[in-house]
Structure formats: C-alpha cells, structure tokens
Design a protein around this motif. Structure first.
Motif, PDB file in Angstrom:
ATOM      1  N   LYS A   1       0.815  -1.215   0.000  1.00 24.38           N
ATOM      2  CA  LYS A   1       0.000   0.000   0.000  1.00 24.38           C
ATOM      3  C   LYS A   1       0.850   1.267   0.000  1.00 24.38           C
ATOM      4  O   LYS A   1       0.384   2.324  -0.390  1.00 24.38           O
ATOM      5  N   ALA A   2       2.093   1.174   0.447  1.00 21.93           N
ATOM      6  CA  ALA A   2       2.972   2.338   0.466  1.00 21.93           C
ATOM      7  C   ALA A   2       3.670   2.541  -0.870  1.00 21.93           C
ATOM      8  O   ALA A   2       4.049   3.662  -1.211  1.00 21.93           O
ATOM      9  N   ARG A   3       3.840   1.453  -1.626  1.00 16.57           N
ATOM     10  CA  ARG A   3       4.662   1.534  -2.837  1.00 16.57           C
ATOM     11  C   ARG A   3       3.824   1.808  -4.089  1.00 16.57           C
ATOM     12  O   ARG A   3       4.287   2.448  -5.000  1.00 16.57           O
ATOM     13  N   GLY A   4       2.651   1.289  -4.192  1.00 17.01           N
ATOM     14  CA  GLY A   4       1.884   1.462  -5.414  1.00 17.01           C
ATOM     15  C   GLY A   4       0.426   1.074  -5.229  1.00 17.01           C
ATOM     16  O   GLY A   4      -0.070   0.913  -4.107  1.00 17.01           O
ATOM     17  N   THR A   5      -0.265   0.904  -6.347  1.00 14.57           N
ATOM     18  CA  THR A   5      -1.688   0.562  -6.320  1.00 14.57           C
ATOM     19  C   THR A   5      -1.877  -0.929  -6.574  1.00 14.57           C
ATOM     20  O   THR A   5      -0.944  -1.637  -6.982  1.00 14.57           O
ATOM     21  N   PHE A   6      -3.086  -1.414  -6.375  1.00 16.24           N
ATOM     22  CA  PHE A   6      -3.418  -2.810  -6.615  1.00 16.24           C
ATOM     23  C   PHE A   6      -4.828  -2.881  -7.189  1.00 16.24           C
ATOM     24  O   PHE A   6      -5.563  -1.897  -7.196  1.00 16.24           O
ATOM     25  N   LYS A   7      -5.202  -4.001  -7.683  1.00 23.03           N
ATOM     26  CA  LYS A   7      -6.458  -4.187  -8.381  1.00 23.03           C
ATOM     27  C   LYS A   7      -7.643  -3.936  -7.443  1.00 23.03           C
ATOM     28  O   LYS A   7      -7.615  -4.320  -6.263  1.00 23.03           O
ATOM     29  N   PHE A   8      -8.668  -3.280  -7.984  1.00 27.02           N
ATOM     30  CA  PHE A   8      -9.850  -2.997  -7.176  1.00 27.02           C
ATOM     31  C   PHE A   8     -10.532  -4.303  -6.775  1.00 27.02           C
ATOM     32  O   PHE A   8     -10.776  -5.179  -7.620  1.00 27.02           O
ATOM     33  N   GLY A   9     -10.826  -4.443  -5.491  1.00 24.48           N
ATOM     34  CA  GLY A   9     -11.451  -5.652  -4.980  1.00 24.48           C
ATOM     35  C   GLY A   9     -10.468  -6.690  -4.484  1.00 24.48           C
ATOM     36  O   GLY A   9     -10.890  -7.733  -3.968  1.00 24.48           O
ATOM     37  N   PHE A  10      -9.163  -6.444  -4.650  1.00 22.29           N
ATOM     38  CA  PHE A  10      -8.156  -7.389  -4.161  1.00 22.29           C
ATOM     39  C   PHE A  10      -8.050  -7.294  -2.651  1.00 22.29           C
ATOM     40  O   PHE A  10      -7.944  -6.196  -2.091  1.00 22.29           O
ATOM     41  N   GLU A  11      -8.120  -8.432  -1.987  1.00 25.58           N
ATOM     42  CA  GLU A  11      -8.148  -8.473  -0.526  1.00 25.58           C
ATOM     43  C   GLU A  11      -6.953  -9.216   0.038  1.00 25.58           C
ATOM     44  O   GLU A  11      -7.055  -9.915   1.062  1.00 25.58           O
ATOM     45  N   GLY A  12      -5.805  -9.115  -0.623  1.00 26.35           N
ATOM     46  CA  GLY A  12      -4.583  -9.693  -0.072  1.00 26.35           C
ATOM     47  C   GLY A  12      -4.413 -11.166  -0.341  1.00 26.35           C
ATOM     48  O   GLY A  12      -3.531 -11.796   0.246  1.00 26.35           O
ATOM     49  N   GLY A  13      -5.196 -11.759  -1.162  1.00 27.89           N
ATOM     50  CA  GLY A  13      -5.055 -13.178  -1.478  1.00 27.89           C
ATOM     51  C   GLY A  13      -6.238 -14.010  -1.039  1.00 27.89           C
ATOM     52  O   GLY A  13      -6.450 -15.108  -1.563  1.00 27.89           O
TER      53      GLY A  13
END
Length: 273
Positions: free
Chosen positions: A95-107
């Motif tokens: 979360k500090a380095r970049g963005t991630f896919k919407f709805g992604f919950e860490g696996g």
C-alpha cells in the motif's frame, strides 16, 4: 470662560434629554406608541414609532471569493503538516509503494466471489413499446392518421402515438377497442388477441411483421442512411424461433398499402399459439 461653561452645560443637558435605545438583536426593533396623546410626540419631534435601529447582514469586509470550505491536502510538504515524508502511507508494504487491483483483498477470496449468483439476463429477450387502439382512434378522429392508408410503426412514431425510443418494435394492445368503428389496416411487431379480434370485427386487418435492429432503423429513419451515403438494407428474415410469432417479413422502405391475407395465412394467424 463663562461662555465655555454655558456651552458645556448645554451639551450635557442635550445629551441627557435625548432618549437612548438598546437593540437586543441585529434585526429592526420597533416600539409601538402606548400613550394615547399623539400630539405630544409630534411636538417633541418624534415619529409614530420610536427606537428604530437596523443593522445590515452583509458588509464589504465579509465578501470573499467562492473558495471551497475544505482545502485540498498537500502531501509531502514537511513534517509540520502531518502529511510529510511518507505522506500518510506509512513505511514499506504494497500500500505504500503502489496501487493494486480494485477488490483485491490480499489473497483471500474476495467479496464478489464469496457471494452467490442470483438470476440471469436473457440475451434473446425483446422489448416492445405498447400502443392502444383507443389512442390510434383518437389520432384518426383528430385527422393526424388517415384510416384509408396502411398504418405502420413509422406512422405511429410520426404522429406521436408512441415514443421515439423504439427498441425492438411495437405491440398493439386492446385498450380502448370500443372506439374502433371503421376498418383500419396495421403492421406492427406483435398484437394481443383482444386487439386483433376488435380490428378484424370492424373489417380491418393486423399483420405481424419482423424487423431486425438495422431494418427497424431503416423503417423509422431512412434519412440516416442517406446522410451516411449508404443504401437501405434488405429486409431480414426472422430467426427460426420467431417464425411462428410473425406473419411476414417487414418491407423497406416504409410500405403504404397493406398485403392481403391469403386463406392459408389467415388460418395460421388465427390458430392459437
């Protein structure tokens, strides 16, 4: 010296004689007359109402530009702002380095996959715009529709019997069927049993014609093809599943005369589905 004393005494006496009024609120405060002797107020130079004092709710020093109440957060502008250095993201991590896919919950299984599916959308469903026989009779009486000519979906659209947004065609309903007292000939996409019986009882006919999306546009807006420099398309045949629900293929451009029903077609059309 004596003149100065007299002047000061006169000023003090006039200041004591003038009435002082206090305002409780910023709005105008009016004190009505309680004494019945109105002449005394006129003689003393007072008006019918005393103690009038008003304040303006707007002044020049209150004017300002139309700026938002909540200012935009300026990140990375020093530690004094509270959003400096890491800008509120914390140290390290995804979360500090970049963005991630919407709805992604860490696996873990996301919410959209944990909830079950409900229902479905039929890709073959058709939406027809309804029109009643009473509305058509009203337009005929008003002189907007000629009952001696063939009434098509283009005629219904131009006269305002139906709206401009026609998705898959028009369905003829039996509302106001008692107003049909003369023979009329119509070409629509679908027709109810009551409406068909009422039109045929008056000596008219109703034909169910098939138009695809392109053919329906060519029927309702032939000027669109002329503007694009294209020719009118050929009438499309109905798919196998819709052969029993239509009587014939739609004609292009918009027809003006009805096609007479043959005996075999009339028997097939009158047979219950």
């Amino acid at each position: 010296m004596i003149k100065r004393r007299l002047l000061s005494s006169l000023l003090s006496s006039t200041s004591l004689s003038t009435p002082k009024t206090t305002s409780i609120s910023t709005f105008t405060q009016i004190q009505p007359i309680k004494d019945s002797n109105f002449n005394n107020y006129i003689a003393n130079g007072a008006s019918g109402f005393m103690g009038i004092r008003a304040y303006s709710l707007l002044s020049l020093n209150d004017l300002r530009d139309n700026v938002p109440r909540k200012q935009k957060i300026r990140k990375g502008r020093g530690i004094g702002s509270g959003k400096g250095k890491t800008a509120g993201r914390g140290h390290k991590g995804q979360k500090a380095r970049g963005t991630f896919k919407f709805g992604f919950e860490g696996g873990q299984t996301p919410m959209r996959r944990r909830l079950p599916k409900r229902g479905f959308k039929n890709p073959f469903s058709l939406t027809f715009q309804p029109v009643g026989l009473g509305k058509i009779a009203k337009l005929i009486n008003a002189g907007k529709i000629d009952s001696h000519e063939l009434i098509t979906m283009k005629t219904l659209k131009e006269t305002g019997a139906i709206g401009k947004q026609i998705k898959d065609g028009v369905r003829l309903m039996g509302r106001g069927l008692e107003k049909i007292q003369w023979p009329i000939h119509l070409e629509v996409s679908r027709v109810t049993v009551r409406a068909k019986e009422a039109v045929e009882a008056a000596g008219g006919s109703v034909r169910r014609v098939h138009y695809n999306q392109l053919g329906l546009r060519a029927l309702l807006k032939p000027e669109w093809f002329e503007k694009k420099g294209r020719l009118l398309p050929k009438a499309a045949r109905p798919p196998p599943k819709l052969k029993d629900k239509v009587d014939s293929i739609g004609r292009l451009p918009a027809p003006t005369k009805p096609i007479p029903f043959y005996t075999e077609e009339r028997e097939v059309a009158s047979a219950p589905a």
